[in-house]
Design an enzyme around this catalytic site. Structure first.
Site, short mmCIF file in Angstrom:
data_model
loop_
_atom_site.label_atom_id
_atom_site.label_comp_id
_atom_site.label_asym_id
_atom_site.label_seq_id
_atom_site.Cartn_x
_atom_site.Cartn_y
_atom_site.Cartn_z
CD GLU A 99 -11.78 7.09 5.54
OE1 GLU A 99 -11.22 6.04 5.89
OE2 GLU A 99 -11.32 7.85 4.67
CE LYS B 233 -1.80 5.20 5.98
NZ LYS B 233 -2.91 5.67 6.84
NE ARG C 91 -2.56 1.12 3.53
CZ ARG C 91 -3.31 1.09 4.63
NH1 ARG C 91 -4.62 0.84 4.54
NH2 ARG C 91 -2.77 1.29 5.82
#
Length: 342
Positions: free
Chosen positions: A185, A152, A53
């Protein structure tokens, strides 16, 4: 007095020693990516998935990490080892590197790679047994056609603004809506809603592809509990029998109150508790081993003594990054570390 060591471009330096230049574009503009990883009982949970990721985030912003996935994996493990940890929170960071005061990433010659490993308990402290209070916030989750929630990046202002609002409202966690009004979220975790024995969670177009989220889905399905990935609304949240959130830092935590409404009985529910128990078991027994058999330190939170840390400051990682090992630390941001530690 103890001091952790951090990995910086192939070497280990004391954590309070400045290593990043004021011209680093990660510092100036949030131009970079990071991961959050946990180790339990001498094993790093889902290490491959986290490294994958990290590299996906880097590719999405056209950032060359400067090392292979294998080298990054070994650097992460070595950072944990040098700090004598068995339980840890690990933060690999890749910034665009040193440039000028302009935005152009072409001015940054090479990335800076930093890895931090420290003992850090559960993010929500004592609230796991009683449950969290959540509130919806006015700030909306970044739209995927603007800045994808699946990157991210070092720019976490969207999440921070949500957390500021939740703090002001006296809640433990924020609940984002997306630009269409669907639940996205939390500020630091994915959300699951349970109704009539079935579990619902939003698709990851409007929220992070959480590795703990994926683990929770697998654990629930192992128990033959139906899991549906679909859009959910605030109506679904308010009328849920149970809610829980998941994340690497948050782990798995029940939510028992949202926007002035008790969720279900106002206590952690049976499906949530079953999932949390299974999660604790899988994280405590699986993962990439940090140490060879019989080599783990006696205490997970042990750190090298200050003298050891200073002596190790020039030690090179066992398998340094292919492109960064030979690089020198970036220009220091200020004078050397002051005598009085903050």
């Amino acid at each position: 007095m103890s001091e952790n060591l951090i990995y910086f471009n192939g070497k280990f330096v004391p954590e309070n020693e400045p290593v990043i230049s004021v011209f680093d574009h990660g510092f100036l503009y949030g131009d970079g990516v990071f991961e959050g990883i946990r180790a339990y009982n001498g094993r790093v949970f889902k290490l491959k998935e986290h490294v994958d990721r990290l590299f996906d985030s880097a590719k999405a912003i056209d950032l060359d990490v400067g090392m292979t996935k294998e080298a990054m994996t070994e650097a992460i493990l070595e950072t944990i080892r040098i700090n004598n940890l068995t339980d840890a929170y690990i933060r690999p960071i890749v910034s665009r590197g040193n440039g000028d005061l302009g935005l152009d990433p072409r001015k940054c010659e090479k990335p800076n790679v930093i890895i931090v490993a420290k003992f850090w308990g559960s993010m929500y402290g004592d609230l796991y047994s009683v449950g969290l209070k959540g509130v919806t916030v006015g700030v909306r989750r970044n739209a995927p056609d603007m800045l994808s929630p699946n990157i991210k990046s070092l720019n976490y202002l969207n999440n921070i603004l949500a957390k500021i609002e939740a703090n002001a409202k006296g809640a433990d966690e924020a609940i984002f809506l997306d630009s269409n009004g669907y639940v996205a979220e939390g500020s630091g975790d994915n959300i699951f809603v349970i109704k009539n024995g079935e579990v619902y969670t939003p698709p990851t177009i409007n929220n992070l592809k959480g590795i703990t989220r994926a683990t929770a889905i697998d654990l629930l399905r192992e128990e033959k509990i139906p899991v549906h990935v679909e859009n959910i609304s605030l109506f679904d949240v308010y009328t849920a029998d149970e809610i829980f959130v998941t994340g690497t830092a948050a782990e798995a935590a029940p939510v028992v109150w949202v926007d002035g409404r008790f969720i279900g009985t106002g206590k952690p529910g049976p499906i949530t508790l079953k999932m949390v128990k299974k999660f604790e078991k899988v994280t405590g027994t699986t993962g990439t081993p940090i140490y060879a058999a019989g080599k783990a330190p006696a205490k997970s939170a042990a750190k090298p003594a200050a003298s050891t840390a200073k002596a190790a400051a020039t030690k090179t990682a066992a398998k340094p990054a292919a492109k960064t090992a030979a690089s020198k630390p970036a220009a220091k941001t200020a004078a050397r570390k002051p005598a009085a530690k903050k």
